[in-house]
Design a protein around this motif. Structure first.
Motif, short mmCIF file in Angstrom:
data_model
loop_
_atom_site.label_atom_id
_atom_site.label_comp_id
_atom_site.label_asym_id
_atom_site.label_seq_id
_atom_site.Cartn_x
_atom_site.Cartn_y
_atom_site.Cartn_z
N ALA A 25 0.82 -1.21 0.00
CA ALA A 25 0.00 0.00 0.00
C ALA A 25 0.86 1.27 0.00
O ALA A 25 0.37 2.34 -0.34
CB ALA A 25 -0.93 0.01 1.21
N ALA A 26 2.13 1.14 0.38
CA ALA A 26 3.01 2.30 0.46
C ALA A 26 3.30 2.83 -0.95
O ALA A 26 3.41 2.06 -1.90
CB ALA A 26 4.32 1.91 1.14
N PRO A 27 3.43 4.14 -1.08
CA PRO A 27 3.79 4.70 -2.39
C PRO A 27 5.20 4.28 -2.79
O PRO A 27 5.98 3.79 -1.97
CB PRO A 27 3.70 6.21 -2.18
CG PRO A 27 3.59 6.45 -0.74
CD PRO A 27 3.21 5.17 -0.08
N ARG A 28 5.53 4.48 -4.03
CA ARG A 28 6.79 3.99 -4.59
C ARG A 28 8.01 4.38 -3.77
O ARG A 28 8.86 3.55 -3.51
CB ARG A 28 6.92 4.47 -6.03
CG ARG A 28 8.13 3.94 -6.72
CD ARG A 28 8.07 4.28 -8.20
NE ARG A 28 9.32 4.07 -8.86
CZ ARG A 28 9.73 2.91 -9.35
NH1 ARG A 28 8.97 1.85 -9.24
NH2 ARG A 28 10.89 2.82 -9.97
N GLY A 29 8.14 5.57 -3.32
CA GLY A 29 9.33 5.99 -2.59
C GLY A 29 9.37 5.56 -1.13
O GLY A 29 10.41 5.62 -0.49
N VAL A 34 9.26 1.27 4.89
CA VAL A 34 8.43 0.24 5.55
C VAL A 34 9.29 -0.98 5.86
O VAL A 34 9.24 -1.53 6.96
CB VAL A 34 7.22 -0.15 4.67
CG1 VAL A 34 6.49 -1.34 5.25
CG2 VAL A 34 6.28 1.03 4.50
N ALA A 35 10.11 -1.40 4.90
CA ALA A 35 10.98 -2.56 5.12
C ALA A 35 11.98 -2.29 6.24
O ALA A 35 12.21 -3.16 7.10
CB ALA A 35 11.71 -2.91 3.82
N ARG A 36 12.59 -1.10 6.27
CA ARG A 36 13.56 -0.78 7.34
C ARG A 36 12.88 -0.73 8.71
O ARG A 36 13.45 -1.20 9.69
CB ARG A 36 14.23 0.56 7.03
CG ARG A 36 15.31 0.46 5.98
CD ARG A 36 16.10 1.76 5.86
NE ARG A 36 15.27 2.90 5.45
CZ ARG A 36 14.94 3.18 4.19
NH1 ARG A 36 15.39 2.42 3.21
NH2 ARG A 36 14.21 4.23 3.90
N ARG A 37 11.68 -0.19 8.76
CA ARG A 37 10.98 -0.09 10.03
C ARG A 37 10.73 -1.48 10.63
O ARG A 37 10.78 -1.67 11.83
CB ARG A 37 9.66 0.65 9.85
CG ARG A 37 8.95 0.92 11.16
CD ARG A 37 7.79 1.91 11.07
NE ARG A 37 7.36 2.31 9.76
CZ ARG A 37 6.25 1.85 9.16
NH1 ARG A 37 5.48 1.00 9.76
NH2 ARG A 37 5.93 2.30 7.97
#
Length: 141
Positions: A25-29, A34-37
């Motif tokens: 759902a996250a925008p491209r940038g 999200v992965a790092r979090r």
């Protein structure tokens, strides 16, 4: 490169699905953020998405496939299956149309050959004496 002795935290299937939904759902940038979090690499997220799409996360608590019967399909896997079945149906319908046309042509050819056979008159037979006789008559005695 030094490997860390720290193991990755155990995540349930539900947690993995939540993280995947957030990532997708996250925008491209913002996908990397999200992965790092969640302390994940993109390859891990890719493996989870593949497992989800190929129905490798079954109904069990640990995500193992059910040994008995089929497990529930995920929406992406189900969409892929529907698309595949639609392609197969379209091919089968096209094949059926070709076969119907061929069958119709064969029927017409059969009817034409029957008419030709009925209209053709048998030629009279000649015996050794020079007389003609019909094919149904018996030879002279």
């Amino acid at each position: 490169m030094i490997k860390s002795s720290r193991r990755a935290p155990f995540r349930t299937v539900a947690e993995k699905m939540e993280i995947l939904a957030e990532y997708e759902a996250a925008p491209r940038g913002a996908k990397g953020e999200v992965a790092r979090r969640h302390n994940l690499g993109s390859s891990t997220i890719g493996r989870w998405a593949y497992a989800r799409d190929h129905d490798e996360f079954g109904p069990g608590l640990k995500g193992n496939r059910s040994r008995y019967g089929r497990s529930a399909m995920t929406p992406n896997r189900q969409s892929a299956e529907i698309a595949k079945l639609r392609r197969e149906l379209a091919k089968a319908q096209a094949d059926r149309e070709v076969l119907n046309a061929a069958l119709e042509s064969m029927g017409k050819a059969h009817a034409l050959l029957e008419k030709l056979a009925e209209s053709a008159e048998p030629e009279p037979l000649n015996d050794s004496f020079g007389t003609t006789q019909s094919p149904n008559s018996s030879p002279p005695e």
